[in-house]
Design an enzyme around this catalytic site. Structure first.
Site, mmCIF file in Angstrom:
data_model
loop_
_atom_site.group_PDB
_atom_site.id
_atom_site.type_symbol
_atom_site.label_atom_id
_atom_site.label_comp_id
_atom_site.label_asym_id
_atom_site.label_seq_id
_atom_site.Cartn_x
_atom_site.Cartn_y
_atom_site.Cartn_z
ATOM 1 N N PRO A 174 3.458 21.684 16.356
ATOM 2 C CA PRO A 174 3.234 21.291 17.760
ATOM 3 C C PRO A 174 2.134 20.259 17.962
ATOM 4 O O PRO A 174 2.265 19.368 18.791
ATOM 5 C CB PRO A 174 2.882 22.623 18.433
ATOM 6 C CG PRO A 174 3.594 23.647 17.628
ATOM 7 C CD PRO A 174 3.533 23.153 16.216
ATOM 8 N N GLY A 175 1.043 20.331 17.201
ATOM 9 C CA GLY A 175 -0.052 19.390 17.389
ATOM 10 C C GLY A 175 -0.164 18.353 16.296
ATOM 11 O O GLY A 175 -1.210 17.719 16.138
ATOM 12 N N THR A 225 15.738 20.173 13.263
ATOM 13 C CA THR A 225 17.153 19.917 13.486
ATOM 14 C C THR A 225 17.942 20.933 12.672
ATOM 15 O O THR A 225 17.644 21.160 11.498
ATOM 16 C CB THR A 225 17.527 18.494 13.062
ATOM 17 O OG1 THR A 225 16.746 17.557 13.811
ATOM 18 C CG2 THR A 225 18.994 18.216 13.307
ATOM 19 N N GLN A 235 28.853 -17.787 30.098
ATOM 20 C CA GLN A 235 27.976 -18.108 28.965
ATOM 21 C C GLN A 235 26.879 -17.069 28.776
ATOM 22 O O GLN A 235 26.523 -16.722 27.646
ATOM 23 C CB GLN A 235 27.375 -19.488 29.169
ATOM 24 C CG GLN A 235 26.630 -20.017 27.946
ATOM 25 C CD GLN A 235 26.052 -21.397 28.176
ATOM 26 O OE1 GLN A 235 25.184 -21.573 29.023
ATOM 27 N NE2 GLN A 235 26.546 -22.394 27.444
ATOM 28 N N ILE A 276 25.666 -5.136 30.332
ATOM 29 C CA ILE A 276 27.007 -5.714 30.481
ATOM 30 C C ILE A 276 27.878 -4.826 31.361
ATOM 31 O O ILE A 276 28.677 -5.320 32.176
ATOM 32 C CB ILE A 276 27.654 -5.925 29.099
ATOM 33 C CG1 ILE A 276 26.985 -7.105 28.381
ATOM 34 C CG2 ILE A 276 29.159 -6.171 29.227
ATOM 35 C CD1 ILE A 276 27.407 -7.270 26.929
ATOM 36 N N GLY A 281 26.556 -1.539 36.990
ATOM 37 C CA GLY A 281 26.378 -0.229 37.618
ATOM 38 C C GLY A 281 27.162 0.867 36.936
ATOM 39 O O GLY A 281 26.750 2.039 36.940
ATOM 40 N N GLU A 307 11.970 10.502 11.810
ATOM 41 C CA GLU A 307 11.595 10.099 10.448
ATOM 42 C C GLU A 307 10.469 9.066 10.450
ATOM 43 O O GLU A 307 10.395 8.199 9.582
ATOM 44 C CB GLU A 307 12.821 9.543 9.710
ATOM 45 C CG GLU A 307 13.297 10.418 8.564
ATOM 46 C CD GLU A 307 13.856 11.748 9.067
ATOM 47 O OE1 GLU A 307 13.073 12.712 9.072
ATOM 48 O OE2 GLU A 307 15.016 11.830 9.443
ATOM 49 N N THR A 358 7.593 7.043 13.415
ATOM 50 C CA THR A 358 7.635 6.046 14.481
ATOM 51 C C THR A 358 7.576 4.627 13.919
ATOM 52 O O THR A 358 7.302 4.411 12.736
ATOM 53 C CB THR A 358 6.443 6.240 15.423
ATOM 54 O OG1 THR A 358 5.235 6.016 14.680
ATOM 55 C CG2 THR A 358 6.418 7.652 16.011
ATOM 56 N N GLU A 418 5.293 2.551 14.485
ATOM 57 C CA GLU A 418 3.922 2.300 14.044
ATOM 58 C C GLU A 418 3.690 2.813 12.621
ATOM 59 O O GLU A 418 3.015 2.163 11.810
ATOM 60 C CB GLU A 418 2.941 2.965 15.017
ATOM 61 C CG GLU A 418 2.869 2.305 16.388
ATOM 62 C CD GLU A 418 4.090 2.579 17.259
ATOM 63 O OE1 GLU A 418 4.341 1.794 18.178
ATOM 64 O OE2 GLU A 418 4.803 3.586 17.008
#
Length: 401
Positions: free
Chosen positions: A132-133, A162, A295, A353, A356, A379, A381, A383
């Site tokens: 968690p941390g 997972t 275009q 594309i 709405g 897996e 970030t 960074e």
């Protein structure tokens, strides 16, 4: 998509496997993925089909009942599956990582015990590193194992598993100070334990609880859970490789191939987004002609297709480097970073594309728009990937002054 993301130099066997998987995706996954995703329903029928195809044993050696295929073959299969529904690729990914770690680092007894049943899909794998941390700081793990006779007693809370509920084998990374005096570097006092459990939620074995599924923005269907250990007793022969203190390296080896997998998932999702975008652009008319003839839309399609091609090429290169036996953390980091970022951008362009309609749950692109962000953090970030890439570049290009 016939002209995009092609892979040169594949064997006849590899091409046959990919053709079979592609047909399965088109017939069994794409038609039902959005409906199942909206219900957050585990795709049992799809998983059963993957099991029949032998995909749970794709990289497990033939001597253990698997197909003995390469990381490249596996990554290309993942790319196809993620093109249908990314959650399904997640179901086999953690299973694959645990099987890979067993193959590379397990004792002979551990391989003989687990790999044949993993190849058959009778045992499903999950791996547990985060807490968690914790975030990206693996050295800050607080879950702990204490030796007690021929067993270890594990306590702590893990996060973001997972397949946490559906799995029956979890590779868990914890701190183990036994044999490692105070002051030992954190990564040298970690151990991976192979924890067997029954599938499901609640107390799945004495001392081990899997709470309910975490409710997520996307990446639905697959179960993502916590794991709580409270006096969990694990036999000493279930230390991966039989020796404590090697868990960090074992997990990083697994994560390295996992990064190729995440890159492949990004490629697959991006391919599907391009397919949806280029099709809709030819169907939707404005100002008296299909928007594909404007275009501005053609420029978007050109950018999208180029990104799909570039990400695929880097993913293939990273997989082939690993298959050759060479170190591939640089290539895997680059592939994961580029593929996940490009995936987000291609999906967003396809969303634009659609206009709405892209905001409507009736259209598939809405699901992809919620799924793509997971790849930015899974897996490692962006960074973290940049840190890995930067450090490796400085190793390769060290200035001798």
């Amino acid at each position: 998509m016939a002209r995009l993301a092609q892979t040169a130099g594949l064997t006849d066997v590899q091409q046959e496997i990919l053709s079979t998987v592609r047909d399965f995706v088109d017939k069994e996954i794409i038609p039902v993925a959005t409906e199942l995703e909206h219900r957050d329903e585990y795709p049992q029928a799809i998983v059963d089909g993957l099991r029949e195809l032998g995909l749970f044993g794709l990289m497990i050696p033939e001597e253990y009942g698997g197909l003995g295929e390469s990381l490249l073959t596996y990554a290309l299969c993942v790319e196809e599956i993620a093109r249908g529904w990314m959650s399904v690729s997640g179901i086999i990914n953690t299973h694959f990582i645990v099987a890979y770690m067993l193959k590379q680092h397990g004792t002979q007894e551990q391989k003989d015990h687990f790999l044949p049943r993993m190849a058959a899909g009778d045992i499903r794998g999950a791996f547990s590193m985060s807490e968690p941390g914790l975030g990206s700081d693996v050295s800050a793990i607080t879950s702990k194992a204490v030796k007690d006779g021929d067993e270890y007693v594990l306590n702590g809370q893990k996060m973001w598993l997972t397949n946490g509920g559906t799995s029956s084998l979890v590779a868990v990374l914890v701190r183990s100070d036994e044999g490692h005096p105070e002051g030992t570097a954190p990564h040298r006092s970690m151990t991976t334990f192979l924890v067997e459990k029954k599938p499901g939620f609640g107390e799945v074995r004495p001392g081990l609880t899997i709470p309910g599924k975490i409710d997520k923005m996307g990446y639905k269907g697959v179960d993502t859970t916590e794991l709580i250990m409270d006096g969990l007793r694990v036999p000493a022969d279930r230390v991966l490789g039989g020796v404590t203190g090697r868990g960090f390296y074992q997990m990083m080896d697994g994560v390295e191939v996992g990064r190729v997998n995440v890159a492949a998932r990004g490629c697959g999702v991006a391919q599907r987004a391009f397919e949806l975008g280029v099709r809709y652009a030819q169907q939707r008319h404005t100002f008296g002609k299909p928007i594909a003839q404007h275009q501005a839309i053609q420029f978007k399609l050109a950018d999208m297709a180029t990104k799909v091609e570039a990400a695929h090429a880097m993913m293939v290169n990273a997989a082939r480097k690993k298959d050759s036996g060479e170190r591939n953390d640089l290539e895997a980091g680059m592939a994961k970073y580029l593929a996940s970022e490009y995936c987000k951008e291609v999906v967003e362009d396809a969303f634009r594309i659609h206009g709405g309609y892209g905001f409507s749950k009736e259209y598939e692109i809405e699901r992809l728009y919620r799924e793509a962000p997971m790849l930015l953090i899974g897996e490692g970030t962006a960074e973290i990937q940049k840190m890995i890439i930067g450090r490796r570049l400085l190793e390769e290009y060290r200035f001798q002054g």
